[in-house]
Structure formats: structure tokens, C-alpha cells
Write a protein that holds these residues in place. Sequence first.
Motif, PDB file in Angstrom:
ATOM      1  N   VAL A 191       0.859  -1.183   0.000  1.00  0.00           N
ATOM      2  CA  VAL A 191       0.000   0.000   0.000  1.00  0.00           C
ATOM      3  C   VAL A 191       0.896   1.234   0.000  1.00  0.00           C
ATOM      4  O   VAL A 191       2.086   1.153   0.331  1.00  0.00           O
ATOM      5  N   PRO A 192       0.348   2.392  -0.386  1.00  0.00           N
ATOM      6  CA  PRO A 192       1.180   3.604  -0.420  1.00  0.00           C
ATOM      7  C   PRO A 192       1.782   3.914   0.946  1.00  0.00           C
ATOM      8  O   PRO A 192       1.132   3.719   1.987  1.00  0.00           O
ATOM      9  N   ASN A 193       3.025   4.368   0.936  1.00  0.00           N
ATOM     10  CA  ASN A 193       3.715   4.610   2.198  1.00  0.00           C
ATOM     11  C   ASN A 193       3.025   5.697   3.012  1.00  0.00           C
ATOM     12  O   ASN A 193       2.659   6.749   2.501  1.00  0.00           O
ATOM     13  N   ARG A 194       2.808   5.382   4.266  1.00  0.00           N
ATOM     14  CA  ARG A 194       2.390   6.351   5.271  1.00  0.00           C
ATOM     15  C   ARG A 194       3.299   6.091   6.450  1.00  0.00           C
ATOM     16  O   ARG A 194       3.384   4.953   6.929  1.00  0.00           O
ATOM     17  N   GLU A 195       3.973   7.112   6.903  1.00  0.00           N
ATOM     18  CA  GLU A 195       5.077   6.905   7.832  1.00  0.00           C
ATOM     19  C   GLU A 195       4.670   6.146   9.092  1.00  0.00           C
ATOM     20  O   GLU A 195       5.410   5.269   9.568  1.00  0.00           O
ATOM     21  N   ASP A 196       3.494   6.433   9.632  1.00  0.00           N
ATOM     22  CA  ASP A 196       3.100   5.731  10.853  1.00  0.00           C
ATOM     23  C   ASP A 196       2.828   4.254  10.577  1.00  0.00           C
ATOM     24  O   ASP A 196       3.124   3.391  11.406  1.00  0.00           O
ATOM     25  N   LEU A 197       2.270   3.961   9.386  1.00  0.00           N
ATOM     26  CA  LEU A 197       1.994   2.565   9.045  1.00  0.00           C
ATOM     27  C   LEU A 197       3.278   1.812   8.714  1.00  0.00           C
ATOM     28  O   LEU A 197       3.395   0.611   9.011  1.00  0.00           O
ATOM     29  N   PHE A 198       4.235   2.492   8.100  1.00  0.00           N
ATOM     30  CA  PHE A 198       5.500   1.813   7.831  1.00  0.00           C
ATOM     31  C   PHE A 198       6.208   1.472   9.146  1.00  0.00           C
ATOM     32  O   PHE A 198       6.849   0.426   9.264  1.00  0.00           O
ATOM     33  N   GLU A 199       6.034   2.327  10.125  1.00  0.00           N
ATOM     34  CA  GLU A 199       6.654   2.058  11.422  1.00  0.00           C
ATOM     35  C   GLU A 199       6.110   0.766  12.032  1.00  0.00           C
ATOM     36  O   GLU A 199       6.841  -0.004  12.654  1.00  0.00           O
ATOM     37  N   TRP A 210      10.096 -10.359 -13.680  1.00  0.00           N
ATOM     38  CA  TRP A 210       9.426  -9.380 -14.533  1.00  0.00           C
ATOM     39  C   TRP A 210       9.164  -8.151 -13.679  1.00  0.00           C
ATOM     40  O   TRP A 210       8.656  -8.278 -12.541  1.00  0.00           O
ATOM     41  N   PHE A 211       9.473  -6.959 -14.186  1.00  0.00           N
ATOM     42  CA  PHE A 211       9.450  -5.755 -13.358  1.00  0.00           C
ATOM     43  C   PHE A 211       9.223  -4.538 -14.238  1.00  0.00           C
ATOM     44  O   PHE A 211       9.357  -4.590 -15.469  1.00  0.00           O
ATOM     45  N   ALA A 212       8.901  -3.400 -13.599  1.00  0.00           N
ATOM     46  CA  ALA A 212       8.624  -2.180 -14.349  1.00  0.00           C
ATOM     47  C   ALA A 212       9.904  -1.456 -14.754  1.00  0.00           C
ATOM     48  O   ALA A 212      10.022  -0.996 -15.896  1.00  0.00           O
ATOM     49  N   ASN A 213      10.858  -1.332 -13.834  1.00  0.00           N
ATOM     50  CA  ASN A 213      12.092  -0.607 -14.105  1.00  0.00           C
ATOM     51  C   ASN A 213      13.057  -0.787 -12.941  1.00  0.00           C
ATOM     52  O   ASN A 213      12.635  -1.113 -11.837  1.00  0.00           O
ATOM     53  N   PRO A 214      14.351  -0.580 -13.188  1.00  0.00           N
ATOM     54  CA  PRO A 214      15.286  -0.555 -12.050  1.00  0.00           C
ATOM     55  C   PRO A 214      15.123   0.749 -11.271  1.00  0.00           C
ATOM     56  O   PRO A 214      14.772   1.788 -11.844  1.00  0.00           O
ATOM     57  N   HIS A 215      15.372   0.709  -9.971  1.00  0.00           N
ATOM     58  CA  HIS A 215      15.367   1.931  -9.160  1.00  0.00           C
ATOM     59  C   HIS A 215      16.176   1.682  -7.897  1.00  0.00           C
ATOM     60  O   HIS A 215      16.043   0.620  -7.282  1.00  0.00           O
ATOM     61  N   PRO A 216      17.002   2.627  -7.492  1.00  0.00           N
ATOM     62  CA  PRO A 216      17.886   2.386  -6.337  1.00  0.00           C
ATOM     63  C   PRO A 216      17.230   2.571  -4.979  1.00  0.00           C
ATOM     64  O   PRO A 216      17.797   2.143  -3.969  1.00  0.00           O
ATOM     65  N   ALA A 217      16.051   3.210  -4.897  1.00  0.00           N
ATOM     66  CA  ALA A 217      15.485   3.563  -3.592  1.00  0.00           C
ATOM     67  C   ALA A 217      14.946   2.346  -2.857  1.00  0.00           C
ATOM     68  O   ALA A 217      14.515   1.364  -3.460  1.00  0.00           O
ATOM     69  N   VAL A 218      14.928   2.428  -1.524  1.00  0.00           N
ATOM     70  CA  VAL A 218      14.431   1.345  -0.690  1.00  0.00           C
ATOM     71  C   VAL A 218      12.902   1.364  -0.682  1.00  0.00           C
ATOM     72  O   VAL A 218      12.260   2.353  -1.020  1.00  0.00           O
ATOM     73  N   LEU A 219      12.352   0.253  -0.229  1.00  0.00           N
ATOM     74  CA  LEU A 219      10.915   0.045  -0.224  1.00  0.00           C
ATOM     75  C   LEU A 219      10.150   1.174   0.461  1.00  0.00           C
ATOM     76  O   LEU A 219       9.136   1.657  -0.046  1.00  0.00           O
ATOM     77  N   GLY A 220      10.637   1.607   1.632  1.00  0.00           N
ATOM     78  CA  GLY A 220       9.896   2.556   2.444  1.00  0.00           C
ATOM     79  C   GLY A 220       9.697   3.923   1.829  1.00  0.00           C
ATOM     80  O   GLY A 220       8.955   4.739   2.378  1.00  0.00           O
ATOM     81  N   ARG A 221      10.365   4.192   0.707  1.00  0.00           N
ATOM     82  CA  ARG A 221      10.159   5.498   0.065  1.00  0.00           C
ATOM     83  C   ARG A 221       8.734   5.645  -0.456  1.00  0.00           C
ATOM     84  O   ARG A 221       8.154   6.733  -0.418  1.00  0.00           O
ATOM     85  N   LYS A 222       8.164   4.539  -0.948  1.00  0.00           N
ATOM     86  CA  LYS A 222       6.850   4.628  -1.581  1.00  0.00           C
ATOM     87  C   LYS A 222       5.842   3.604  -1.074  1.00  0.00           C
ATOM     88  O   LYS A 222       4.650   3.736  -1.329  1.00  0.00           O
ATOM     89  N   HIS A 223       6.303   2.536  -0.392  1.00  0.00           N
ATOM     90  CA  HIS A 223       5.410   1.412  -0.108  1.00  0.00           C
ATOM     91  C   HIS A 223       5.451   0.993   1.349  1.00  0.00           C
ATOM     92  O   HIS A 223       6.465   1.127   2.031  1.00  0.00           O
TER      93      HIS A 223
END
Length: 492
Positions: free
Chosen positions: A308-316, A387-400
Motif C-alpha cells: 500500500v502507499p507509504n504512510r510513515e506511521d503505518l511503515f513504522e 518481470w518488473f517495471a524498471n530498475p530503481h535504487p530507492a528502498v521500499l519505504g520510500r513509496k510502499h
Amino acid sequence: MEQLDDAILQAARKVIAVHINYPSRAAQRGRTPAQPSYFLKPPSSLALSRASVERPAGCELLGFEGEIALVIGTPGRLIDPADAWRHVAWVTASNDLGVYDLRYADKGSNLRSKGGDGFTPVGPGLIPADSVDPTRLRIRTWHNGEVVQDDTTEDLLFPFSRLIADLSQLLTLETGDIILTGTPSGASVAHPGDTIEIEVTDTGGTVSTGRLSTRVVEGQTPLADFGAQPKSDDTQREEAYGSREAAGLPASSPGLGAELKAKLEQVATATLSSQLRKRGLNNVSIDGLQATRPERRVVGLARTLRFVPNREDLFETHGGGFNAQKRAIDTVGEGEILVMEARGEKGTGTIGDILALRAQVRGAAAIITDGGVRDYAAVAAMEIPTWFANPHPAVLGRKHVPWDIDLTIACGGTTVQPGDIIVADADGVLVIPPSLAESVADDALAQEREEVFIAQMVSEGHGVDGLYPMNAQWRARYEEHRAQHDAGRMGE
């Protein structure tokens, strides 16, 4: 922090346990209750930390369940939900032990299966209820030192205040009563010699019960023949271990037998797509992805993971520990394909080299995500295709936030359910409903045989008008060709 002792156990009048309360457990069980339901455990089942518990002689399936226990401090009847938490004096850890071999014996009351001496260890420490937020607690369970349960109270089906208020509608909650509030997914079976540890903390990790430790020993006294005898079967094994795979059982409904798998491996996704379209299925492709191993064709059953989209309290509360992403990777089976819903978000990675390697070691057939891949060079070099959309260096918590597993998801513009058949090759990724797979595979093989004949005719100089697709004349020639081919094979 007060330590739980015999005096507190002796004060307990009732031990009340909730059946299903965590979404992860509901998903594992395949049912989500509309209302809470309960059963009683006798106070004589209570035990302190570091006590041993007997697996009764003749029993096979001693299940453990890490739970948060509430100790009632202020008695009450007809309690308002808004006022319910003040009736709780302490929070502690508990282990709702039970033998699945005796579940049949008491028709749902769980008296013998869950009520044995020592079957409800609690402790060791007591967290004052007024010092914590009941929606921000964390429960973890270790089985022989390995974390097997890790969840929070953020999204319980029935919040603690609702349980207290609901129970108090018909019975008085008394000082010392203990309420076991349900277990998350990951509960399993312990054997003699195993140690189970359970800890409750707040999600910030500032307060803790300490680890409740229970060692399993083998009972020496067989159950007498004037009472119910232990009985176990594959259904109970699956329930106790959490899945057929964990119990070491074959899939109950394979959905993808060896013969069907071999058929699907022979035909291209382009051919399968046309057969699905003939059956009215136009929205069964996972679109917009690229492959690390485009030369490979893979066929397997879908396992699913939702971000789901990252929300800081939920990622915690959901991003750390043995989160949904790690649970999915650590339970994917041989030949299965892990499909991830990342909402097409390309601004971060959803899988990296370590977790991809873990999936490969477990024998997964492929990984599919409509999000990004980290550590692309390492992932691309692996045997397992991704199978994937694209490479990206960022960690999971940036968006998810990794949220849950083994449920219906959306990936690359289509719907994927656990157990769907996935076929992927250089042309793309298809989702095939298991109920249609056999007929789709047979018709796709027949279609490809026809197309081999058509290609041969075109190579010999024939035009495509009337040949592709075949009219009656060309159809007759093809049938004659097939008959000659089949007769030749029979004479070999």
C-alpha cells in the motif's frame, strides 16, 4: 514494571480467548468473522514463564499461538466501548497452546484441546495498561530462536475496547480475569524439545513484557480408553501448521499438475492469449513489464503480495521485522510465482538481491512486480527470472508499506488471485483461471499445430487469403496433412 507471579494467576476467575482477530490470521484461515467469538480456558491452564508444557502422550499436533493478554483490574458489566480500556490493569504476553488431535472431542468448546494444565503460559512482565496505546502494541513469537510471528494491533478486526464491551454485555468481567486477544498468522506446531518465546512491546519498543518462554516436553502417561483418544488427519495438520506446505502435505487441489504444466510450457503466451480472448477474457495480461530472462518461459501458480502507499506511521508498524514482504518470500513454494501489487509505482524498489536470492533458493519459478527492482545487476544475473517495471535504487519505504499476502491483488492492470496459473515469456505475462487452463492448453496446442502448417504453406509461396485463417478448402488440406502425419508417427 511488575513481574507476573503466582498470586496474580491465582486471582484469575476466567480466561477468555478470542478466535480470529488479526487480518493476517483471517486471510490464512480463509474466513473473516463479522463479529468476535470466544471460548473459555480454565484458570488451571495458566502457567508462568520458563515452565515446561507437556504434549500429551499419543498427540502429534501441539499448536502454539502468540497472543497479547489483557488482565482486568476494574470489574464491570455493560461496559461502554469508550470507557472499556480503563477496566484493564495490565498487558502481558501469552501463549494459547492446544492439541489439534483433540479438537473433535468437545464440539467447539476446546475444553480438552486448549484447556490442559500449562496450556496458557503468561508473562513474564506486566505493562501498565494506562501507559500504552492499545492500538500501538506489537506481538512477536520465536520458535527455537526464529521469528515466526510479528504483527501489531494497528488494524485488528475487533479492537480491544470492543472485545471488553462485547463480553461485558452478558457476563461480569472480574478483577484478575484474563482475555487472550487473538493470534496473527505464523502460529504453528511445536515438538518436544522445542522452545517458544513470546514478547509484547509498544510499537516504539520503549516498554516490553520480556520474553515469555515455554519449553515443550513429551507426556509419559497415555490417555485412558474411557475418554476421547487423540486423532489427527491432514485437515488438522493443515490447520495446525497454517498451510499444507508447512505441514509437508501435497497440494489438496494442485491446479497445475505435471501434464498440464508441460502443455502450457509448449505454447507461447500469444497463442494462449488468443484462446483466452475466444472465451471472453480480454483483461488477463500483466502489462508494462520487462524481464531479466526474456528467453525463459515460466509456468507456475500465483502467490500474491500487496504493497500500500507509504504512510510513515503505518511503515513504522508494518515495515519492519518479519513483515508481509519477508513472509511472502519466506513461504513461496517450489514452482510458485510471487506476484506483487505495487500500483505501477516506479519510484522505488520492491525486490532486491537478497530477497530475490531467497526466493530462488526456495525454488520459486519467477518473481513478478509492477514496481521497481533494486540491485538490478545482481537480480538480472540470477537464475530465477523477474518481470518488473524498471530498475530503481530507492528502498521500499520510500513509496510502499508491505501490507498483506495471499489475497486478490491488482498487478500491471489485471487481477491476480492466489492459485491462478501464470504463464510468462518474452511476449508478456498472462493470468489463466485454473478452471479454464486445461481446455485453453489443449486448444492452444491445436492452434499452434495449425499455425505450423500455415507457416509451411506460406514458405512454399501460398498467399494468406483463405489460408490464414483457413477456409473450408484449406481446412480439408490441413486435416489430410494431420492424418498423414499421425499415420507416420504410428508407423514409427
